[in-house]
Design a protein around this motif. Structure first.
Motif, PDB file in Angstrom:
ATOM      1  N   THR A  57      -7.932   5.816  -1.657  1.00  0.00           N
ATOM      2  CA  THR A  57      -7.279   4.541  -1.380  1.00  0.00           C
ATOM      3  C   THR A  57      -5.858   4.514  -1.934  1.00  0.00           C
ATOM      4  O   THR A  57      -4.932   4.028  -1.277  1.00  0.00           O
ATOM      5  CB  THR A  57      -8.106   3.381  -1.974  1.00  0.00           C
ATOM      6  OG1 THR A  57      -9.424   3.443  -1.429  1.00  0.00           O
ATOM      7  CG2 THR A  57      -7.495   2.038  -1.639  1.00  0.00           C
ATOM      8  N   GLY A  60      -3.706   6.649   0.277  1.00  0.00           N
ATOM      9  CA  GLY A  60      -3.444   5.930   1.529  1.00  0.00           C
ATOM     10  C   GLY A  60      -2.416   4.829   1.345  1.00  0.00           C
ATOM     11  O   GLY A  60      -1.546   4.613   2.201  1.00  0.00           O
ATOM     12  N   LEU A  84      -6.267   3.389   7.749  1.00  0.00           N
ATOM     13  CA  LEU A  84      -7.084   4.596   7.680  1.00  0.00           C
ATOM     14  C   LEU A  84      -7.982   4.631   6.445  1.00  0.00           C
ATOM     15  O   LEU A  84      -9.015   5.299   6.441  1.00  0.00           O
ATOM     16  CB  LEU A  84      -6.191   5.842   7.696  1.00  0.00           C
ATOM     17  CG  LEU A  84      -5.398   6.067   8.988  1.00  0.00           C
ATOM     18  CD1 LEU A  84      -4.399   7.194   8.792  1.00  0.00           C
ATOM     19  CD2 LEU A  84      -6.350   6.370  10.129  1.00  0.00           C
ATOM     20  N   VAL A  85      -7.574   3.949   5.379  1.00  0.00           N
ATOM     21  CA  VAL A  85      -8.367   3.954   4.139  1.00  0.00           C
ATOM     22  C   VAL A  85      -8.805   2.561   3.722  1.00  0.00           C
ATOM     23  O   VAL A  85      -9.341   2.379   2.635  1.00  0.00           O
ATOM     24  CB  VAL A  85      -7.571   4.609   2.977  1.00  0.00           C
ATOM     25  CG1 VAL A  85      -7.332   6.064   3.254  1.00  0.00           C
ATOM     26  CG2 VAL A  85      -6.286   3.873   2.712  1.00  0.00           C
ATOM     27  N   ASP A  86      -8.590   1.573   4.579  1.00  0.00           N
ATOM     28  CA  ASP A  86      -8.901   0.182   4.241  1.00  0.00           C
ATOM     29  C   ASP A  86     -10.322  -0.155   4.670  1.00  0.00           C
ATOM     30  O   ASP A  86     -10.552  -0.848   5.643  1.00  0.00           O
ATOM     31  CB  ASP A  86      -7.906  -0.750   4.923  1.00  0.00           C
ATOM     32  CG  ASP A  86      -8.066  -2.185   4.475  1.00  0.00           C
ATOM     33  OD1 ASP A  86      -8.579  -2.393   3.372  1.00  0.00           O
ATOM     34  OD2 ASP A  86      -7.688  -3.089   5.243  1.00  0.00           O
ATOM     35  N   GLY A  87     -11.291   0.345   3.944  1.00  0.00           N
ATOM     36  CA  GLY A  87     -12.690   0.088   4.259  1.00  0.00           C
ATOM     37  C   GLY A  87     -13.421  -0.409   3.031  1.00  0.00           C
ATOM     38  O   GLY A  87     -12.853  -1.041   2.147  1.00  0.00           O
ATOM     39  N   TRP A 104     -15.494   3.181   6.410  1.00  0.00           N
ATOM     40  CA  TRP A 104     -14.561   4.003   5.663  1.00  0.00           C
ATOM     41  C   TRP A 104     -13.138   3.538   5.903  1.00  0.00           C
ATOM     42  O   TRP A 104     -12.290   3.586   5.036  1.00  0.00           O
ATOM     43  CB  TRP A 104     -14.703   5.473   6.049  1.00  0.00           C
ATOM     44  CG  TRP A 104     -13.813   6.351   5.229  1.00  0.00           C
ATOM     45  CD1 TRP A 104     -12.601   6.843   5.605  1.00  0.00           C
ATOM     46  CD2 TRP A 104     -14.025   6.787   3.895  1.00  0.00           C
ATOM     47  NE1 TRP A 104     -12.046   7.567   4.590  1.00  0.00           N
ATOM     48  CE2 TRP A 104     -12.915   7.553   3.518  1.00  0.00           C
ATOM     49  CE3 TRP A 104     -15.056   6.601   2.981  1.00  0.00           C
ATOM     50  CZ2 TRP A 104     -12.798   8.141   2.271  1.00  0.00           C
ATOM     51  CZ3 TRP A 104     -14.933   7.184   1.740  1.00  0.00           C
ATOM     52  CH2 TRP A 104     -13.814   7.948   1.386  1.00  0.00           C
ATOM     53  N   SER A 105     -12.850   3.077   7.126  1.00  0.00           N
ATOM     54  CA  SER A 105     -11.509   2.604   7.446  1.00  0.00           C
ATOM     55  C   SER A 105     -11.615   1.338   8.276  1.00  0.00           C
ATOM     56  O   SER A 105     -12.707   0.914   8.666  1.00  0.00           O
ATOM     57  CB  SER A 105     -10.741   3.679   8.227  1.00  0.00           C
ATOM     58  OG  SER A 105     -11.249   3.799   9.531  1.00  0.00           O
ATOM     59  N   ASP A 108     -13.249   1.828  11.958  1.00  0.00           N
ATOM     60  CA  ASP A 108     -14.641   2.216  12.203  1.00  0.00           C
ATOM     61  C   ASP A 108     -15.298   1.283  13.194  1.00  0.00           C
ATOM     62  O   ASP A 108     -15.097   0.148  13.270  1.00  0.00           O
ATOM     63  CB  ASP A 108     -15.456   2.207  10.906  1.00  0.00           C
ATOM     64  CG  ASP A 108     -15.117   3.382  10.022  1.00  0.00           C
ATOM     65  OD1 ASP A 108     -14.419   4.280  10.480  1.00  0.00           O
ATOM     66  OD2 ASP A 108     -15.567   3.373   8.870  1.00  0.00           O
TER      67      ASP A 108
END
Length: 108
Positions: A57, A60, A84-87, A104-105, A108
């Protein structure tokens, strides 16, 4: 007498409206059985997941910041990269019980 009737009707109307607003603001959570196994599972999974997820995170976020800076402040480009990493950052009991999705992102 007419003023008293209007005052009584206005008071009843105000009481009904505030009662409805109060009931709407209440969060009614369904009663569920205590399950310590699920809580312990979330704790053990997070002991391994969070140390892996945190640097991903942070990387990212750094990449998104660099993208925003290098594109002259284009916030949409930076948000797209951070997506892409905001999950899911932490595994919760709701995720284990499949009441909430693990992502995960943002894509998804």
């Amino acid at each position: 007498m007419k003023r008293l009737q209007r005052l009584a009707m206005a008071s009843v109307l105000v009481l009904l409206m505030t009662g409805g607003a109060y009931a709407q603001g209440q969060d009614f959570e369904p009663v569920r059985e205590p399950q310590p196994r699920v809580g312990l599972s979330a704790m053990v999974i997070n002991a391994f997941f969070v140390p892996l997820r945190f640097p991903v995170t942070v990387a990212g976020a750094a990449l998104a910041g660099a993208t925003g800076w290098l594109t002259a402040g284009n916030r949409h480009a930076a948000d797209d990269i951070f997506g892409l990493v905001d999950g899911t950052q932490v595994i919760t009991t709701d995720i284990i019980e499949k009441r909430q999705r693990f992502t995960w992102s943002a894509y998804d």
